[in-house]
Design an enzyme around this catalytic site. Sequence first.
Site, PDB file in Angstrom:
ATOM      1  N   LYS A  35      -7.644  -5.576  12.322  1.00 56.37           N
ATOM      2  CA  LYS A  35      -6.672  -4.963  11.404  1.00 56.37           C
ATOM      3  C   LYS A  35      -5.257  -5.350  11.833  1.00 56.37           C
ATOM      4  O   LYS A  35      -4.958  -5.376  13.032  1.00 56.37           O
ATOM      5  CB  LYS A  35      -6.856  -3.438  11.421  1.00 56.37           C
ATOM      6  CG  LYS A  35      -6.037  -2.686  10.375  1.00 56.37           C
ATOM      7  CD  LYS A  35      -6.356  -1.176  10.389  1.00 56.37           C
ATOM      8  CE  LYS A  35      -5.544  -0.425   9.322  1.00 56.37           C
ATOM      9  NZ  LYS A  35      -5.855   1.018   9.276  1.00 56.37           N
TER      10      LYS A  35
ATOM     11  N   SER B 259      -6.644   3.342   4.641  1.00 57.88           N
ATOM     12  CA  SER B 259      -5.820   2.168   4.753  1.00 57.88           C
ATOM     13  C   SER B 259      -6.544   0.936   5.281  1.00 57.88           C
ATOM     14  O   SER B 259      -6.064  -0.186   5.092  1.00 57.88           O
ATOM     15  CB  SER B 259      -4.637   2.449   5.690  1.00 57.88           C
ATOM     16  OG  SER B 259      -5.088   2.641   7.020  1.00 57.88           O
TER      17      SER B 259
ATOM     18  N   SER C 122      -8.580   6.883   7.203  1.00 53.59           N
ATOM     19  CA  SER C 122      -8.416   5.442   6.953  1.00 53.59           C
ATOM     20  C   SER C 122      -9.532   4.546   7.464  1.00 53.59           C
ATOM     21  O   SER C 122      -9.546   3.352   7.151  1.00 53.59           O
ATOM     22  CB  SER C 122      -7.099   4.953   7.555  1.00 53.59           C
ATOM     23  OG  SER C 122      -6.017   5.328   6.750  1.00 53.59           O
TER      24      SER C 122
END
Lengths: 95, 497
Positions: free
Chosen positions: B79, B163, B187
């Site tokens: 990420k 997210s 998330s």
Amino acid sequence: MSVDTATVKRVAKLSRIAISDERAESMKAELNTILGFVEQLQEVDIEGVEPMTSVVDMDMRKRVDEVNDGNKANDVTANAPASQNNFFMVPKVVE
Amino acid sequence: MTDLTKLTISELREGFKAKSFTSLEATNAFIDAIDTSNETLNAYIVQTADIARERAAASDAKLAKGEGGALEGIPVGIKDLYATLDVHTQACSHILDGFQPRYESTVTQNMFDDGAVMLGKLNMDEFAMGSSNETSYYGPVTNPWKRVGEQTDNGTALVPGGSSGGSAAAVAADLCAAATASDTGGSIRQPAALTGTVGIKPTYGRCSRLGMVAFASSLDQAGPITKDVRDSAIMLGSMASSDPRDTTCVDMPVPDYEAAIGKSIKGMKIGIPKEYRLDGMPQEIEKLWEQGKAMLRDAGAEIVDISLPHTKYALPAYYIVAPAEASSNLARYDGVKYGLRVDGKNIEEMYENTRAEGFGEEVKRRVMIGTYVLSAGFYDAYYTRAQKVRTLIKRDFETVFDNGIDCILTPATPSAAFAIGDKEMAADPVKMYLNDVFTVTVNMAGLPGISVPAGLSDEGLPLGLQLIGKPFEEGTLFQAGTIIEEAAGRFNAPRWW
């Protein structure tokens, strides 16, 4: 509680975010939607409740007070938009 | 030959060991898959193919000698929130333009020490603020899942959740074997649920936050998104550690999580909180929850009705605590130390112009809400009150666990994946926030939570169930999660892209 346009502009100033008059107006509505949503917390009985400071029951670990890192001025300033001799460059702040 | 991109970490591990294929072969298969698919899905924002091939070759040398760590040769996606040495790290924000850290995050360092091969950096909501991956500076991610009857290029494109939308989409579309993600209010678990993947947010303090771009420091935790529960245990075992450079990271040994897979849950007490039955909850979510209960009961667990009375206040309290911490954390982006600078007449105007151009609209909203609730005269009414409510939320969980409950079963999300550009969500920020209604309580109480795919919606989209555990008992979640996985089966997105 809700905010008016003057408050939105003051908060934008405190947040150091430039905002146009038009955007301040639409931002007012967005912030009031969120503030309206969090309003329901007023109905919770919080008498005698301690505010949370740490979610996990632990003592903060302390390290020995000694130098164990450093001499990385090049690394620290490597990503600066403007730097010279390992100094961060900013617009003039004193006349 | 087998399609190496479809294999789990444990299957790749077996294959390496049996010399059926090499890490370089697997890595090249993923690089080809990304080249073919990424233009459509936008899961990766940066590819690091050269680094990947180099590390894969090094792993193959170790594997040939019978050496190597827990993730030796496993191709993973990272990420964009994790600092990776000399590689693009912007938390998908414009304000961090060009930032390439001169250090590595503890979590990624742990994984690389264990032999993981980095394929690239993954898309996400800007600063992890969002539930649909639509706030990214690099554009939205497309969910590899589409509704039944729409599985073509022209069918409605759906969000992968957020997210960690890039992480979830990449794992679901076989663009990496596993991915790192992070979870402040849901998330990891929400995107995992929306893409048919497994996501765990461990207990607060289990993973080091050093080198993770900070959003809300008292809530942020690292965790993996994977194809199955066993892989989740393998990944967390590598990511978790103690860390002298993060004072909120616990000094506890990391248990062998994989050992929990396959253990019986006979006699385990599973709590069903009545407050998670929301008004207007879709029938299919209700049904899924019932099926989950039956799966665990059939495996010998005892299902117990419980109450967590302050549940409904978790989301409003979160929308005070998280923006407050964000407004403080994001004060560092000033156009001086790194990233974007937009000039002005003086230094103050430079700050204001930089932040106006560098932050997206959702980030600005949250920074401003946070600034407002922390400002003079409002601090006690908002922030102190929210932190007191947080104490009550945590106490609800403690009471239930003290009464002998081992873990709690809830739905992971209130609905299946929705369309990119959904008008209702775009018009009302609170509607978007409600996506996290079942996950956010867990962050507020610092507990571990896992989302496991458990079924399909009427439209053929994946739905997840969440298990919530006691602090530092992630093993129980892997144990019970495996039961759901075995009963429900795994869910693969029908390929249209």
